[in-house]
Design an enzyme around this catalytic site. Structure first.
Site, mmCIF file in Angstrom:
data_model
loop_
_atom_site.group_PDB
_atom_site.id
_atom_site.type_symbol
_atom_site.label_atom_id
_atom_site.label_comp_id
_atom_site.label_asym_id
_atom_site.label_seq_id
_atom_site.Cartn_x
_atom_site.Cartn_y
_atom_site.Cartn_z
ATOM 1 N N ARG A 62 0.834 -1.198 0.000
ATOM 2 C CA ARG A 62 0.000 0.000 0.000
ATOM 3 C C ARG A 62 0.864 1.240 0.000
ATOM 4 O O ARG A 62 1.874 1.304 0.686
ATOM 5 C CB ARG A 62 -0.899 0.016 1.246
ATOM 6 N N VAL A 63 0.468 2.202 -0.813
ATOM 7 C CA VAL A 63 1.047 3.540 -0.748
ATOM 8 C C VAL A 63 -0.113 4.505 -0.549
ATOM 9 O O VAL A 63 -1.257 4.184 -0.852
ATOM 10 C CB VAL A 63 1.870 3.902 -2.014
ATOM 11 N N SER A 64 0.191 5.682 -0.043
ATOM 12 C CA SER A 64 -0.874 6.604 0.358
ATOM 13 C C SER A 64 -1.426 7.469 -0.766
ATOM 14 O O SER A 64 -2.582 7.842 -0.741
ATOM 15 C CB SER A 64 -0.368 7.517 1.477
ATOM 16 N N THR A 65 -0.599 7.800 -1.733
ATOM 17 C CA THR A 65 -1.062 8.731 -2.769
ATOM 18 C C THR A 65 -0.772 8.190 -4.153
ATOM 19 O O THR A 65 0.095 7.339 -4.344
ATOM 20 C CB THR A 65 -0.375 10.108 -2.617
ATOM 21 N N GLN A 117 2.822 8.089 -5.615
ATOM 22 C CA GLN A 117 3.812 7.163 -5.069
ATOM 23 C C GLN A 117 3.672 5.820 -5.787
ATOM 24 O O GLN A 117 2.623 5.532 -6.358
ATOM 25 C CB GLN A 117 3.573 6.949 -3.568
#
Length: 181
Positions: A8-11, A14
């Site tokens: 998982r990445v936040s944005t 990314q």
């Protein structure tokens, strides 16, 4: 017994390539990825999918605990749900697994640290915004998504899932843009 990786990445700007490479190296047969905040479980469709398909003996693998979540309760709930299905959770860095009793204690402490870190980040961000406003330099955050394009795609009959794929965001972000009108 399957090893299922979750990255998982936040944005949207990314990428999860480093996480994916580590998960492949660890022997994960299936790797699910999403671009969504870890502040809560809301909108984390891929994580929910993994949990729903876990079988006894399976293992959910993440590179770091903060990839699973930044809220202690959410992290512990994920661990609990996995265990209810007879599965385990393994964090690679630092290496911790729920296969042993000590792993639960360590995951709880690490979850609390991740939550505290998130609070510190938010606090520093707020302080920076206040300072920038005082100095007349704050113009607000920039939009990462083209809201008008999302509305146009919806008007042209595309589903939120199709829009999310084309734009490169989560379905939840599409719903937020559409509900904002």
């Amino acid at each position: 017994m399957a090893r299922i990786g979750y990255a998982r990445v936040s944005t949207v700007d990314q990428d999860a390539d480093i996480q994916i490479d580590k998960l492949k190296t660890e022997g994960c047969e299936v790797i699910r990825t999403e671009k969504v905040s870890g502040a809560s479980r809301a909108g984390r469709v891929e994580l929910e999918t993994i949990i729903q398909f876990l079988r006894p003996g399976d293992e959910l693998v993440v590179t770091r605990l903060d990839r699973l979540g930044r809220d202690t309760r959410d992290v512990l709930n994920v661990v609990h749900e996995c265990e209810q299905r007879g599965a385990y959770v393994t964090v690679l860095d630092p290496h911790v697994s729920t296969r042993g009793e000590m792993g639960h204690v360590i995951l709880t402490v690490l979850g609390m640290v991740a939550q505290m870190e998130r609070r510190f980040i938010k606090e520093r961000q707020r302080e920076g915004i206040v300072r920038a406003k005082e100095e007349g330099r704050y113009k607000g955050g920039k939009r990462r998504l083209d809201h008008e394009a999302i509305r146009t795609m919806k008007a042209n009959g595309l589903s939120p899932s199709e829009i999310a794929k084309q734009v490169g965001c989560s379905r939840m972000q599409v719903y937020r843009v559409l509900s904002a009108g």
